[in-house]
Design a protein around this motif. Structure first.
Motif, PDB file in Angstrom:
ATOM      1  N   ALA A 232      -3.435  -0.422 -10.263  1.00  0.00           N
ATOM      2  CA  ALA A 232      -2.842   0.630  -9.451  1.00  0.00           C
ATOM      3  C   ALA A 232      -2.767   0.226  -7.986  1.00  0.00           C
ATOM      4  CB  ALA A 232      -3.662   1.906  -9.584  1.00  0.00           C
ATOM      5  N   ILE A 233      -1.696   0.676  -7.316  1.00  0.00           N
ATOM      6  CA  ILE A 233      -1.509   0.405  -5.897  1.00  0.00           C
ATOM      7  C   ILE A 233      -2.392   1.346  -5.081  1.00  0.00           C
ATOM      8  CG2 ILE A 233       0.176   0.398  -4.021  1.00  0.00           C
ATOM      9  CD1 ILE A 233       2.324  -0.224  -6.048  1.00  0.00           C
ATOM     10  N   PRO A 234      -3.173   0.823  -4.133  1.00  0.00           N
ATOM     11  CA  PRO A 234      -4.015   1.689  -3.287  1.00  0.00           C
ATOM     12  C   PRO A 234      -3.159   2.664  -2.479  1.00  0.00           C
ATOM     13  CG  PRO A 234      -4.650  -0.617  -3.090  1.00  0.00           C
ATOM     14  CD  PRO A 234      -3.369  -0.594  -3.840  1.00  0.00           C
ATOM     15  N   GLU A 235      -3.759   3.811  -2.142  1.00  0.00           N
ATOM     16  CA  GLU A 235      -3.007   4.865  -1.462  1.00  0.00           C
ATOM     17  C   GLU A 235      -3.779   5.352  -0.243  1.00  0.00           C
ATOM     18  OE1 GLU A 235      -0.722   7.981  -3.654  1.00  0.00           O
ATOM     19  OE2 GLU A 235      -2.259   9.279  -2.808  1.00  0.00           O
ATOM     20  N   ILE A 236      -3.022   5.609   0.849  1.00  0.00           N
ATOM     21  CA  ILE A 236      -3.566   6.215   2.061  1.00  0.00           C
ATOM     22  C   ILE A 236      -2.859   7.552   2.267  1.00  0.00           C
ATOM     23  CG2 ILE A 236      -3.850   5.978   4.555  1.00  0.00           C
ATOM     24  CD1 ILE A 236      -3.640   2.950   4.148  1.00  0.00           C
ATOM     25  N   VAL A 237      -3.620   8.580   2.599  1.00  0.00           N
ATOM     26  CA  VAL A 237      -3.046   9.913   2.773  1.00  0.00           C
ATOM     27  C   VAL A 237      -3.254  10.362   4.221  1.00  0.00           C
ATOM     28  CG1 VAL A 237      -3.108  12.328   2.047  1.00  0.00           C
ATOM     29  CG2 VAL A 237      -3.464  10.503   0.365  1.00  0.00           C
ATOM     30  N   ILE A 238      -2.194  10.909   4.829  1.00  0.00           N
ATOM     31  CA  ILE A 238      -2.281  11.516   6.162  1.00  0.00           C
ATOM     32  C   ILE A 238      -2.396  13.023   5.967  1.00  0.00           C
ATOM     33  CG2 ILE A 238      -1.201  11.774   8.414  1.00  0.00           C
ATOM     34  CD1 ILE A 238       0.494   9.298   7.735  1.00  0.00           C
ATOM     35  N   ASP A 239      -3.529  13.591   6.381  1.00  0.00           N
ATOM     36  CA  ASP A 239      -3.781  15.026   6.239  1.00  0.00           C
ATOM     37  C   ASP A 239      -3.731  15.712   7.600  1.00  0.00           C
ATOM     38  OD1 ASP A 239      -4.008  15.451   3.559  1.00  0.00           O
ATOM     39  OD2 ASP A 239      -6.173  15.108   3.465  1.00  0.00           O
ATOM     40  N   GLU A 240      -3.552  17.045   7.566  1.00  0.00           N
ATOM     41  CA  GLU A 240      -3.699  17.840   8.791  1.00  0.00           C
ATOM     42  C   GLU A 240      -5.173  17.840   9.184  1.00  0.00           C
ATOM     43  OE1 GLU A 240      -1.324  18.901  10.471  1.00  0.00           O
ATOM     44  OE2 GLU A 240       0.371  19.444   9.181  1.00  0.00           O
ATOM     45  N   PRO A 241      -5.497  17.838  10.467  1.00  0.00           N
ATOM     46  CA  PRO A 241      -4.603  17.758  11.634  1.00  0.00           C
ATOM     47  C   PRO A 241      -4.547  16.336  12.176  1.00  0.00           C
ATOM     48  CG  PRO A 241      -6.750  18.509  12.351  1.00  0.00           C
ATOM     49  CD  PRO A 241      -6.872  18.195  10.872  1.00  0.00           C
ATOM     50  N   GLY A 242      -4.028  15.413  11.414  1.00  0.00           N
ATOM     51  CA  GLY A 242      -3.972  14.020  11.824  1.00  0.00           C
ATOM     52  C   GLY A 242      -5.199  13.257  11.401  1.00  0.00           C
ATOM     53  N   VAL A 243      -5.514  13.333  10.103  1.00  0.00           N
ATOM     54  CA  VAL A 243      -6.686  12.657   9.548  1.00  0.00           C
ATOM     55  C   VAL A 243      -6.225  11.673   8.489  1.00  0.00           C
ATOM     56  CG1 VAL A 243      -8.819  12.970   8.242  1.00  0.00           C
ATOM     57  CG2 VAL A 243      -8.177  14.635  10.000  1.00  0.00           C
ATOM     58  N   LEU A 244      -6.853  10.512   8.454  1.00  0.00           N
ATOM     59  CA  LEU A 244      -6.572   9.522   7.415  1.00  0.00           C
ATOM     60  C   LEU A 244      -7.675   9.560   6.365  1.00  0.00           C
ATOM     61  CD1 LEU A 244      -5.432   6.220   9.210  1.00  0.00           C
ATOM     62  CD2 LEU A 244      -4.056   7.756   7.813  1.00  0.00           C
TER      63      LEU A 244
ATOM     64  N   LEU B 215       0.873  -1.174   0.000  1.00  0.00           N
ATOM     65  CA  LEU B 215       0.000   0.000   0.000  1.00  0.00           C
ATOM     66  C   LEU B 215       0.909   1.223   0.000  1.00  0.00           C
ATOM     67  CD1 LEU B 215      -2.617  -0.877   2.784  1.00  0.00           C
ATOM     68  CD2 LEU B 215      -3.012  -0.887   0.327  1.00  0.00           C
ATOM     69  N   VAL B 216       0.471   2.289  -0.632  1.00  0.00           N
ATOM     70  CA  VAL B 216       1.216   3.540  -0.610  1.00  0.00           C
ATOM     71  C   VAL B 216       0.670   4.412   0.516  1.00  0.00           C
ATOM     72  CG1 VAL B 216       1.682   5.697  -1.844  1.00  0.00           C
ATOM     73  CG2 VAL B 216       1.825   3.511  -3.050  1.00  0.00           C
ATOM     74  N   VAL B 217       1.574   4.966   1.312  1.00  0.00           N
ATOM     75  CA  VAL B 217       1.192   5.915   2.365  1.00  0.00           C
ATOM     76  C   VAL B 217       1.881   7.232   2.092  1.00  0.00           C
ATOM     77  CG1 VAL B 217       1.221   6.437   4.825  1.00  0.00           C
ATOM     78  CG2 VAL B 217       0.868   4.086   4.056  1.00  0.00           C
ATOM     79  N   ARG B 218       1.108   8.319   2.079  1.00  0.00           N
ATOM     80  CA  ARG B 218       1.647   9.647   1.793  1.00  0.00           C
ATOM     81  C   ARG B 218       1.347  10.563   2.986  1.00  0.00           C
ATOM     82  NH1 ARG B 218       3.363  11.686  -2.703  1.00  0.00           N
ATOM     83  NH2 ARG B 218       2.444   9.998  -3.922  1.00  0.00           N
ATOM     84  N   ASN B 219       2.399  11.103   3.592  1.00  0.00           N
ATOM     85  CA  ASN B 219       2.254  11.999   4.737  1.00  0.00           C
ATOM     86  C   ASN B 219       2.327  13.440   4.247  1.00  0.00           C
ATOM     87  OD1 ASN B 219       2.319  13.374   7.143  1.00  0.00           O
ATOM     88  ND2 ASN B 219       4.079  12.288   7.993  1.00  0.00           N
ATOM     89  N   GLU B 220       1.190  14.133   4.234  1.00  0.00           N
ATOM     90  CA  GLU B 220       1.138  15.510   3.763  1.00  0.00           C
ATOM     91  C   GLU B 220       1.112  16.500   4.923  1.00  0.00           C
ATOM     92  OE1 GLU B 220      -2.031  15.871   0.939  1.00  0.00           O
ATOM     93  OE2 GLU B 220      -0.988  14.612  -0.543  1.00  0.00           O
ATOM     94  N   THR B 221       1.678  16.078   6.059  1.00  0.00           N
ATOM     95  CA  THR B 221       1.763  16.953   7.225  1.00  0.00           C
ATOM     96  C   THR B 221       3.232  17.199   7.568  1.00  0.00           C
ATOM     97  OG1 THR B 221       1.914  15.301   9.008  1.00  0.00           O
ATOM     98  CG2 THR B 221      -0.264  15.712   8.069  1.00  0.00           C
ATOM     99  N   ASN B 222       3.455  18.073   8.529  1.00  0.00           N
ATOM    100  CA  ASN B 222       4.813  18.371   8.990  1.00  0.00           C
ATOM    101  C   ASN B 222       5.173  17.600  10.258  1.00  0.00           C
ATOM    102  OD1 ASN B 222       5.339  20.306   6.935  1.00  0.00           O
ATOM    103  ND2 ASN B 222       4.139  21.832   8.075  1.00  0.00           N
ATOM    104  N   ASP B 223       4.406  16.579  10.547  1.00  0.00           N
ATOM    105  CA  ASP B 223       4.653  15.769  11.739  1.00  0.00           C
ATOM    106  C   ASP B 223       5.005  14.336  11.349  1.00  0.00           C
ATOM    107  OD1 ASP B 223       3.972  17.824  13.643  1.00  0.00           O
ATOM    108  OD2 ASP B 223       1.862  17.491  13.111  1.00  0.00           O
ATOM    109  N   ASP B 224       5.724  13.665  12.265  1.00  0.00           N
ATOM    110  CA  ASP B 224       5.996  12.243  12.101  1.00  0.00           C
ATOM    111  C   ASP B 224       4.812  11.446  12.633  1.00  0.00           C
ATOM    112  OD1 ASP B 224       8.531  12.901  11.194  1.00  0.00           O
ATOM    113  OD2 ASP B 224       9.463  12.658  13.172  1.00  0.00           O
TER     114      ASP B 224
END
Length: 476
Positions: free
Chosen positions: A109-121, A43-52
């Protein structure tokens, strides 16, 4: 090679011992149901925040992965269809959850998960990622806590105590007559970082750890309750106590020394002694003077070779090594008879194996049970040496059949099937001290494991503990 905890080792037996870890002794069978076989690579994970953040994906078994700020990467899917993703902060506190609706096979296509502000999947657009992405590293600090052990039912007439590994990392004592479970050591939830092996007298424990940052394995010794822990050796894995509890055999994992040397050290410390340059499964002789081990020709190539391995015996004091027989590729551990005169092992090819016995000094090799298209593993002698138990896996057109059989090593009596199932998997056959019972780890199609005991007189099964992933022994 990393063990990454006994819980993962046992689960790996279910999916072929694998666990995303590196079991160097993978057997030639993969006991999983075709309906829950691996569905895709990642699975693809994309972190679009400034946090770990830490992502936990539930796919057959949960695993945690570190996702640095602004990073994008892939999470490997080891087995099963992912059902949910959970977002954790660096303190391992869950802050969000996303249900995943992915139907196998995940073609295209490989499924993708996105991490958005303020800590939302949220779910991303499959296929939106271009180019190769790095694999995200497993984050053992959050050590995904599995279910706690649950007492089962009592097996009337059973005696002694079973030592079992709990799903959440602890080593437990289970009374098979009552189902009562008592924690011995561990149970901190960090089951990916440690595995526990009791000394023969139960007074001490060997702790195999895997440093999650440096990837350096080590072995520590502690009292049976985990106190007074002290480092025994670095670059060591798979500790195995000598019968008298004075020494420990292990695999020297130092990459500059070959990474798989059979080594022995005094349990109280001292200078290690290397006995063989390459080894995998090992077993001490009952008198503690010799060690049988497998040198697997496929150790480095893994699935790239179908060459057989070799069964060897080494004299612990002199270091003299004797070659005994060819084994099946990815062979199971050898087993000494109680009097030390015989060794049981698995021979054959990668397609089908058989159960064999050979004199401990070499010679008189014979097949005691033919696989006939099935694959054997985990031979175990009865306390009086008159019988052998073993696990057999056989692939059918749509399902895998797992059986536990009892074999007469003299060939005087036909094989006896103790349990068989095309849904559940069985492993770790362990005899009761009186030879009247057989304990097994049973894993169902949802990958939940339990400890069952079978009355060998009437064939009845009793679940004595749930959420257990392995059996370390049965004491009087």
């Amino acid at each position: 090679m990393p063990r990454r905890g006994l819980a993962r080792i046992a689960a790996a037996t279910v999916i072929g011992p694998l666990l995303g870890g590196c079991l160097p002794f993978l057997p030639p069978f993969l006991p999983w149901d075709p309906d829950v076989a691996p569905v895709d690579a990642s699975l693809v994970v994309r972190n679009e925040t400034n946090d770990d953040w830490v992502i936990v994906v539930d796919s057959g078994g949960p695993a945690a992965f570190a996702v640095p700020a602004g990073a994008a990467g892939e999470i490997p899917i080891w087995i099963g269809t992912p059902t949910a993703a959970r977002l954790l902060d660096r303190d391992c506190t869950e802050v969000a959850e996303l249900e995943l609706e992915l139907e196998p096979p995940q073609a295209g296509a490989i499924p993708e998960i996105v991490i958005d502000e303020p800590g939302v999947l949220r779910a991303g657009e499959p296929g939106s990622t271009e180019g190769d992405l790095p694999m995200l590293a497993e984050y053992f600090e959050c050590g995904v806590v599995a279910a706690a052990i649950e007492p089962g039912e009592g097996a009337t007439g059973a005696s002694g105590s079973l030592t079992v590994h709990g799903e959440n990392g602890g080593l437990w004592s289970v009374n098979p007559a009552t189902g009562e479970a008592t924690l011995l050591v561990g149970d901190d939830g960090d089951f990916l970082a440690a595995g526990y092996t009791l000394s023969p007298d139960g007074s001490r424990v060997a702790i195999a750890t895997w440093d999650e940052e440096t990837y350096v394995p080590s072995i520590a010794i502690a009292d049976a309750d985990g106190s007074d822990e002290r480092l025994l050796v670095e670059n060591g894995d798979f500790p195995t106590w000598s019968p008298d509890g004075t020494r420990i055999a292990y695999i020297d994992a130092d990459p500059f020394a070959g990474g798989s040397a059979l080594t022995v050290i005094d349990a109280d410390g001292g200078e290690p002694r290397r006995l063989a340059a390459q080894a995998s499964w090992m077993a001490w002789s009952p008198d503690g003077t010799r060690i049988a081990f497998i040198a697997d020709a496929t150790h480095d190539e893994m699935f790239d070779s179908e060459e057989p391995g070799t069964l060897w015996v080494v004299d612990v004091e002199s270091g003299d090594v004797t070659e005994l027989a060819a084994t099946a590729p990815f062979s199971a551990a050898p087993a000494w008879s109680p009097d030390g005169s015989l060794i049981a092992f698995v021979g054959g090819t990668i397609e089908t194996t058989d159960l064999r016995v050979i004199d401990a000094d070499g010679g008189n090799e014979r097949v005691v049970s033919e696989g006939d298209g099935a694959s054997f593993t985990e031979p175990a002698w009865s306390p009086d040496g008159s019988r052998l138990a073993a696990v057999s896996y056989e692939f059918g057109f749509v399902a895998l059949t797992t059986s536990v059989i009892i074999v007469d090593p003299t060939g005087a009596e036909a094989d006896r099937v103790v349990v068989t199932s095309s849904e559940d998997s069985f492993y770790a056959p362990t005899w009761s001290p009186d030879g009247a019972w057989l304990a097994l780890t049973r894993t169902d199609v949802s990958f939940r494991s339990s400890t069952v005991v079978v009355d060998l007189e009437d064939g009845s099964e009793t679940t004595v503990a749930r959420n257990t992933v392995g059996i370390a022994g049965w004491r009087p």
